[in-house]
Design an enzyme around this catalytic site. Structure first.
Site, PDB file in Angstrom:
ATOM      1  N   VAL A  93       0.592  -0.974  -0.287  1.00 37.73           N
ATOM      2  CA  VAL A  93      -0.146   0.245  -0.291  1.00 37.73           C
ATOM      3  C   VAL A  93       1.026   1.397  -0.153  1.00 37.73           C
ATOM      4  CG1 VAL A  93      -1.564   1.289   1.439  1.00 37.73           C
ATOM      5  CG2 VAL A  93      -1.862  -1.038   1.972  1.00 37.73           C
ATOM      6  N   CYS A  94       0.402   1.949  -0.695  1.00 28.95           N
ATOM      7  CA  CYS A  94       0.962   3.289  -0.674  1.00 28.95           C
ATOM      8  C   CYS A  94       0.177   4.332  -0.494  1.00 28.95           C
ATOM      9  CB  CYS A  94       1.554   3.314  -2.281  1.00 28.95           C
ATOM     10  SG  CYS A  94       2.753   5.711  -2.277  1.00 28.95           S
TER      11      CYS A  94
END
Length: 161
Positions: A93-94
Site C-alpha cells: 500500500v502507498c
C-alpha cells in the site's frame, strides 16, 4: 507499553472500520519482551470500507513493525486482493502517513494508519498511485474501474463479521 496501548486503540475501532483478528498480545506469552515484540510484531485485521463497491466486504491487512520502529514506519499490506490505484497486486500500500520521507513521525498511531487507509480506499490518491492500470481506469473510465473493483470485491472480499 506503547504497543499495548496502540493495540487497545485498534480494538476500540472494532466494528466500525476495523476488526482486529490477531495481535501478539492476545497470546498469553509472558516471555515477550519489548525487543522481542518489536522484532516479531505483526497485527492482522480486516478493514471495513464504507464506500462502494468496497463496502460489501472486508479486506484482511497486516501491520508489521520493522526493527527500527517507531523511528521507521510500520509496513501495511493487504492480504486480501483488492483492485485499487494505491495498492499493488502483492498487497503493498502507498499511503502518505507511512512514507518516512513525507508524513510519518514516530507519533503516528496504528489507529491513524487504519483510518487513513479506510479513507484512501474511498478516495484514491492518484499522486501516489502504484497500480498504473487501476489509476488509469479510475481517472479515465470510472465505470470500468468500478466494475473491475467489484469483481475483486465479490471474488476475494471477506465477510464483514
Amino acid at each position: 507499553r506503547r504497543l499495548c496501548r496502540e493495540v487497545q486503540q485498534l480494538k476500540k475501532l472494532s466494528s466500525s472500520i476495523f476488526l482486529l483478528d490477531y495481535d501478539p498480545f492476545s497470546d498469553d506469552d509472558e516471555s515477550l519482551t519489548d525487543s522481542k515484540v518489536v522484532q516479531s510484531l505483526s497485527i492482522q485485521g480486516r478493514i471495513l470500507p464504507t464506500s462502494e463497491p468496497f463496502c460489501q466486504r472486508s479486506f484482511r491487512i497486516s501491520i508489521t513493525l520493522p526493527e527500527m520502529y517507531p523511528f521507521a514506519p510500520p509496513v501495511l499490506r493487504f492480504l486480501t486482493p483488492i483492485y485499487h490505484p494505491n495498492v499493488m497486486n502483492n498487497g503493498t500500500v502507498c499511503i502518505k502517513l507511512t512514507d518516512c520521507y513525507r508524513d510519518y513521525t514516530p507519533h503516528v498511531t496504528f489507529s491513524e494508519i487504519i483510518i487513513a487507509t479506510e479513507k484512501l480506499i474511498s478516495t484514491p490518491d492518484l499522486e501516489f498511485a502504484i497500480h498504473p492500470d487501476a489509476a488509469m481506469e479510475y481517472n479515465g473510465n470510472r465505470e470500468q474501474y468500478n466494475r473491475h473493483a467489484l469483481q475483486y470485491v465479490l471474488r476475494w472480499g471477506l465477510p464483514r463479521v
